[in-house]
Structure formats: structure tokens, C-alpha cells
Design a protein around this motif. Structure first.
Motif, short mmCIF file in Angstrom:
data_model
loop_
_atom_site.label_atom_id
_atom_site.label_comp_id
_atom_site.label_asym_id
_atom_site.label_seq_id
_atom_site.Cartn_x
_atom_site.Cartn_y
_atom_site.Cartn_z
N ASN A 73 8.81 -39.97 -4.95
CA ASN A 73 10.15 -39.45 -5.18
C ASN A 73 10.55 -39.55 -6.66
O ASN A 73 11.63 -39.13 -7.03
N ASP A 78 14.12 -39.70 -13.53
CA ASP A 78 14.15 -41.06 -13.00
C ASP A 78 13.31 -42.00 -13.85
O ASP A 78 13.71 -43.14 -14.11
N SER A 306 9.35 -50.95 -1.81
CA SER A 306 9.68 -49.73 -2.55
C SER A 306 8.73 -48.60 -2.15
O SER A 306 7.85 -48.20 -2.93
N LEU A 310 13.04 -45.07 1.08
CA LEU A 310 13.79 -45.96 0.20
C LEU A 310 13.05 -46.26 -1.11
O LEU A 310 13.42 -47.18 -1.84
N GLU A 311 12.01 -45.47 -1.41
CA GLU A 311 11.19 -45.76 -2.59
C GLU A 311 12.02 -45.77 -3.87
O GLU A 311 11.99 -46.76 -4.63
N LEU A 312 12.78 -44.71 -4.11
CA LEU A 312 13.53 -44.60 -5.35
C LEU A 312 14.62 -45.67 -5.44
O LEU A 312 14.80 -46.30 -6.49
N THR A 313 15.33 -45.89 -4.34
CA THR A 313 16.37 -46.92 -4.31
C THR A 313 15.78 -48.30 -4.57
O THR A 313 16.33 -49.09 -5.35
N GLY A 314 14.66 -48.58 -3.92
CA GLY A 314 13.99 -49.87 -4.11
C GLY A 314 13.53 -50.09 -5.54
O GLY A 314 13.65 -51.19 -6.07
N TYR A 316 14.82 -48.70 -8.28
CA TYR A 316 15.99 -48.93 -9.13
C TYR A 316 16.51 -50.36 -8.98
O TYR A 316 16.83 -51.02 -9.98
N LEU A 317 16.60 -50.85 -7.73
CA LEU A 317 17.05 -52.23 -7.50
C LEU A 317 16.09 -53.23 -8.14
O LEU A 317 16.51 -54.19 -8.79
#
Length: 354
Positions: A73, A78, A306, A310-314, A316-317
């Protein structure tokens, strides 16, 4: 001959046929090896995917190959955002780690305990980790192989040291929470230093002696036509990364997660029993748990979650929390000193009232 053919008006089409259909989790990408920068590039090439074949339409001639890039993703915007977040976060961590270490050093005689010495060593390891991480990106842009390899080796070493000291923090926390009687370990800090600074040195030296070529340029791949990859200097061999780094990160995060769970259980038990007349608020307990979370480095475990939707969210976190780890460690130290000062002032008031 050494004739260079580039800038063709009519692109050259090269067809690669596959006996089996490509897997759904990969994307083909027409690329060529840049012998100067020692990396794969796709400049001037367009990838056309058909049923069982890939057509590379390129405006120059060289040795072409089709890379099967895992679907992700992560796109160029990004990658750029994550790069800026990392650089800013690591720079802030450097500043606050420096302040934290100075404060630890000043107060080392006032509070001469093992916990403080362990905190100082972790702070030092994280400081050099951030320094060489930032330097590895800068050295890669200089295109000097020797410099890049040197920073890659140092980055590998201090990354391992940082995780060993996080594991030491977890071990020391276990000794404080779970041992009812005071245990004296002869030369306790010296033994911890030999393990946490020595074992990473042995691993790094052995890796370099066996094959120095595992250190060098590492590119961050993303699916974007006619764009250059972002790169830095690190361990470029996947097997070596998995064995010496990923396995260590997994074990340390697992162990420290258990230690964090024990800490939460102890805090909940103290609240329910109201031990020693303490009148701590829920916010103070949450702050304590969060502070220990960053001290133990359990946020690095986000790397194992990640993937998928949820790859991108993970990612970023993971990037935000871990690049700012030095800042959070400073914040924990500052708040703990504030609480200690308020506690001392309260005790002094009660004494004078009595």
C-alpha cells in the motif's frame, strides 16, 4: 563496444514469457541494473502485463530484467512523508537523548542505583543509533562505498546494542518486581555491560569477517514509474537481517511485553489494595505504563503487525512512535522527577504540620 543507446523515440519492446501465471501478491516491474549506483532502476521503462507475458517498453538499451515486487500500500507520497517523519523524529530524539543523558550523569551520585546506570546505557545506545541512522542516509547520497559500509556496520552494531539494553531494562524490571528478597549480584552492572555491549560487537564483527558484502546500500522499493528509490546504508542481505536483527527484535519485544504485563498487573493490584497509603490517580498509573512501554521498546513490535489492510497505518505508527522514542524517554524522566519533587514537598509539609 561501449556505445550507449538512449533517448529512443520509438521504444524497444522486450517480451518475457512465463510458464505459470504470476502470483496475486506480486507486481511485475521492468528494471535494469545501474552499475554506477549499484541498484535496480526503471527509468525510461514501461511495464505492460498481459496474460502469461510481460512486455518491457524502454527508450534505451541495456540488460533488462523483470522484478517481482511484493504488492504494497506504500506509494511515493507515503515514502516521502515517512522519510520526513523519520528524519524529524530522530533529530528530536537526538536532542532529548542528549539532555536526558546529561541529567542522568549529573544526578548519578544523588541517586546511585542500578536503574539509573541502566537508563544511562540505553540512552547512550539510542543516541548513537539515531546518529548513525541519520548519517547512513547522508553517506549513501555521497556514493562512497567505504563510507557507506562503515556507517552500515556501525548502524547494525548500535541497533543490536539498543535492543540488548531494552532487554536489560526488562530483566532489571523483573528483578525489581518479582524478587521478594533483595538479591546481590556481584558486579551486576559490569556483567550487564559485557553482555549488552559485547554480544552485539561479536555478532557484528563475525558478520563483517564472514562476508563484508552484506553491508551496503539498501533501497526502499515502491511501485512508481520513473522515480528513484530512497536508500540508506545498512545490512543489504535479507537472511542476515532476519537472523541477526528480526529474530532479536521479536524475542526482546516478546520478553518485554511479558514484563510490561507483569507491571500492569502489579499496578492494578496496588490500586485495589491501596498499598502503603498511596493516593495515585489513574492518569499517573497510565503515564507510568506508557513510560515503561517506551523504555522497554515494545512499540518496535508494531513491525510484526504492519501487513494486510493495516499495513500503511501500522508503518506510520511504527515510524512515529519509534523515531520519537528518545523524546518519550526524556518525557518519562522529566515527569518522574516532577512526581518525586511533589512527593518530597508533600512529606516535608506533613512533617512540619506534625
Amino acid at each position: 563496444s561501449n556505445t550507449t543507446v538512449s533517448g529512443l523515440r520509438n521504444p524497444v519492446n522486450i517480451t518475457f514469457r512465463f510458464e505459470e501465471a504470476l502470483k496475486a501478491n506480486v507486481t511485475p516491474k521492468c528494471s535494469f541494473w545501474d552499475f554506477t549506483e549499484k541498484s535496480w532502476k526503471d527509468t525510461g521503462c514501461r511495464t505492460v502485463q498481459q496474460e502469461n507475458e510481460i512486455i518491457c517498453s524502454c527508450n534505451h538499451l541495456t540488460y533488462f530484467a523483470v522484478l517481482l515486487v511484493p504488492k504494497s500500500n506504500i506509494r511515493l507520497p507515503d515514502v516521502v512523508s515517512l522519510t520526513y517523519i523519520t528524519q524529524v523524529g530522530c533529530s528530536l530524539s537526538l536532542v532529548f537523548l542528549t539532555i536526558t543523558f546529561i541529567l542522568y550523569f549529573i544526578n548519578r551520585r544523588k541517586a546511585n542505583d542500578d536503574s539509573l546506570k541502566i537508563h544511562m546505557n540505553l540512552t547512550l545506545a539510542l543516541f548513537f543509533l539515531n546518529v548513525f541512522f541519520l548519517c547512513s542516509g547522508a553517506s549513501e547520497m555521497l556514493k562512497v562505498d567505504t563510507l557507506c559500509i562503515s556507517f552500515a556496520v556501525l548502524l547494525h552494531y548500535f541497533l543490536l546494542c539498543s535492543f540488548f539494553w531494552m532487554a536489560v531494562e526488562g530483566f532489571h524490571l523483573y528483578m525489581l518486581l518479582c524478587k521478594v528478597f533483595n538479591m546481590y549480584i556481584r558486579k551486576y552492572i559490569l556483567k550487564l555491560c559485557l553482555v549488552a555491549w559485547g554480544v552485539p560487537a561479536v555478532v557484528t564483527i563475525l558478520t563483517a569477517c564472514i562476508n563484508m558484502e552484506v553491508y551496503g546500500r539498501v533501497s526502499i522499493h515502491y511501485i512508481q514509474s520513473n522515480a528513484s528509490n530512497i536508500a540508506f546504508c545498512f545490512v543489504n542481505n535479507v537472511v542476515v537481517r532476519n537472523v541477526t536483527i528480526l529474530s532479536l527484535v521479536f524475542l526482546v519485544c516478546l520478553f518485554n511485553l511479558v514484563m510490561l504485563s507483569i507491571t500492569v498487573k502489579k499496578i492494578m493490584s496496588m490500586r485495589s489494595n491501596k498499598v502503603s497509603g498511596e493516593n495515585r490517580s489513574a492518569c499517573q498509573d497510565v503515564g507510568t505504563v506508557l513510560g515503561i512501554t517506551f523504555l522497554l521498546g515494545t512499540t518496535w513490535g508494531l513491525a510484526f503487525f504492519s501487513f494486510g489492510p493495516l499495513e500503511l497505518t501500522g508503518i506510520y505508527l511504527f515510524t512515529i512512535l519509534n523515531s520519537l522514542q528518545g523524546f518519550f524517554i526524556f518525557l518519562r524522566y522529566f515527569l518522574s522527577k516532577q512526581r518525586a519533587s511533589r512527593g518530597s514537598a508533600t512529606m516535608a509539609t506533613q512533617s512540619s504540620g506534625t
